[in-house]
Design a protein around this motif. Sequence first.
Motif, short mmCIF file in Angstrom:
data_model
loop_
_atom_site.label_atom_id
_atom_site.label_comp_id
_atom_site.label_asym_id
_atom_site.label_seq_id
_atom_site.Cartn_x
_atom_site.Cartn_y
_atom_site.Cartn_z
N LEU A 17 0.83 -1.20 0.00
CA LEU A 17 0.00 0.00 0.00
C LEU A 17 0.86 1.25 0.00
N LYS A 18 1.91 1.26 0.81
CA LYS A 18 2.82 2.41 0.85
C LYS A 18 3.53 2.60 -0.48
N ILE A 19 3.97 1.50 -1.08
CA ILE A 19 4.69 1.58 -2.36
C ILE A 19 3.78 2.13 -3.44
N LYS A 20 2.58 1.59 -3.54
CA LYS A 20 1.66 2.02 -4.59
C LYS A 20 1.16 3.44 -4.35
N THR A 21 0.97 3.80 -3.09
CA THR A 21 0.59 5.18 -2.75
C THR A 21 1.70 6.14 -3.16
N GLY A 22 2.92 5.77 -2.86
CA GLY A 22 4.06 6.60 -3.25
C GLY A 22 4.17 6.74 -4.76
N ALA A 23 3.88 5.66 -5.48
CA ALA A 23 3.94 5.71 -6.94
C ALA A 23 2.90 6.67 -7.50
N VAL A 24 1.68 6.60 -6.99
CA VAL A 24 0.63 7.51 -7.47
C VAL A 24 1.01 8.95 -7.15
N THR A 25 1.47 9.19 -5.95
CA THR A 25 1.87 10.55 -5.55
C THR A 25 3.00 11.07 -6.44
N ARG A 26 3.99 10.22 -6.69
CA ARG A 26 5.12 10.63 -7.53
C ARG A 26 4.66 10.95 -8.95
N LEU A 27 3.80 10.13 -9.51
CA LEU A 27 3.32 10.35 -10.87
C LEU A 27 2.52 11.65 -10.99
N VAL A 28 1.71 11.94 -9.98
CA VAL A 28 0.94 13.19 -9.99
C VAL A 28 1.89 14.39 -9.95
N LYS A 29 2.93 14.30 -9.11
CA LYS A 29 3.92 15.38 -9.06
C LYS A 29 4.65 15.53 -10.39
N GLU A 30 5.01 14.40 -10.97
CA GLU A 30 5.73 14.41 -12.24
C GLU A 30 4.87 15.07 -13.32
N ARG A 31 3.59 14.75 -13.34
CA ARG A 31 2.68 15.35 -14.32
C ARG A 31 2.61 16.87 -14.13
N SER A 32 2.56 17.32 -12.87
CA SER A 32 2.49 18.77 -12.62
C SER A 32 3.78 19.46 -13.08
N VAL A 33 4.91 18.77 -12.96
CA VAL A 33 6.17 19.33 -13.44
C VAL A 33 6.13 19.48 -14.97
N TYR A 34 5.57 18.50 -15.66
CA TYR A 34 5.45 18.61 -17.11
C TYR A 34 4.55 19.78 -17.50
N ILE A 35 3.48 19.99 -16.75
CA ILE A 35 2.58 21.11 -17.06
C ILE A 35 3.31 22.43 -16.84
N GLN A 36 4.08 22.54 -15.77
CA GLN A 36 4.86 23.75 -15.54
C GLN A 36 5.89 23.95 -16.65
N GLU A 37 6.49 22.86 -17.10
CA GLU A 37 7.48 22.94 -18.18
C GLU A 37 6.83 23.40 -19.48
N ILE A 38 5.60 22.98 -19.73
CA ILE A 38 4.88 23.43 -20.93
C ILE A 38 4.72 24.94 -20.90
N GLU A 39 4.28 25.47 -19.75
CA GLU A 39 4.11 26.91 -19.63
C GLU A 39 5.43 27.64 -19.84
N SER A 40 6.48 27.13 -19.25
CA SER A 40 7.80 27.72 -19.39
C SER A 40 8.27 27.66 -20.85
N GLN A 41 8.06 26.52 -21.48
CA GLN A 41 8.50 26.34 -22.86
C GLN A 41 7.69 27.22 -23.81
N GLN A 42 6.41 27.42 -23.54
CA GLN A 42 5.60 28.30 -24.38
C GLN A 42 6.15 29.72 -24.33
#
Length: 135
Positions: A17-42
């Motif tokens: 449960l901890k491993i899978k919870t950490g994976a979901v949390t990490r992926l959500v953070k990673e996605r938000s970083v990509y969205i910030q990078e899109i804004e920066s790149q634009q």
Amino acid sequence: MVITTKRAPAPTAQTQLKIKTGAVTRLVKERSVYIQEIESQQARVEEYRLLATNETDAKKQKDRDADLRKQNEVLEETVQMVPHMERRIRDAMQDLENLVISTQQQEEQLDDDAKAALTNAKTAIEAAASSIAAK
């Protein structure tokens, strides 16, 4: 000669449960970083576009156009990562939800971190769908 190795004990439901919870949390953070990078790149693409438009020297103009094309490529690649990340989040969420269901059947108490990660992931996916639809 027989070589034996010690195997690690199977992870407990709580560990999984901890491993899978950490994976979901990490992926959500990673996605938000990509969205910030899109804004920066634009913003970067717009800056290069202005430089290319204002250039008067033919050689420099050619260089600026090449730079602009490359920055547009980077932007496109970054934009393509968001749906990829959303698929990964959905898969990780499904794994976590399945584990939560099986854990609930075994144990009555559900880990609060898992609930929070699922809620954050669902919110991120819904926000992405509405922001992509708005563009």
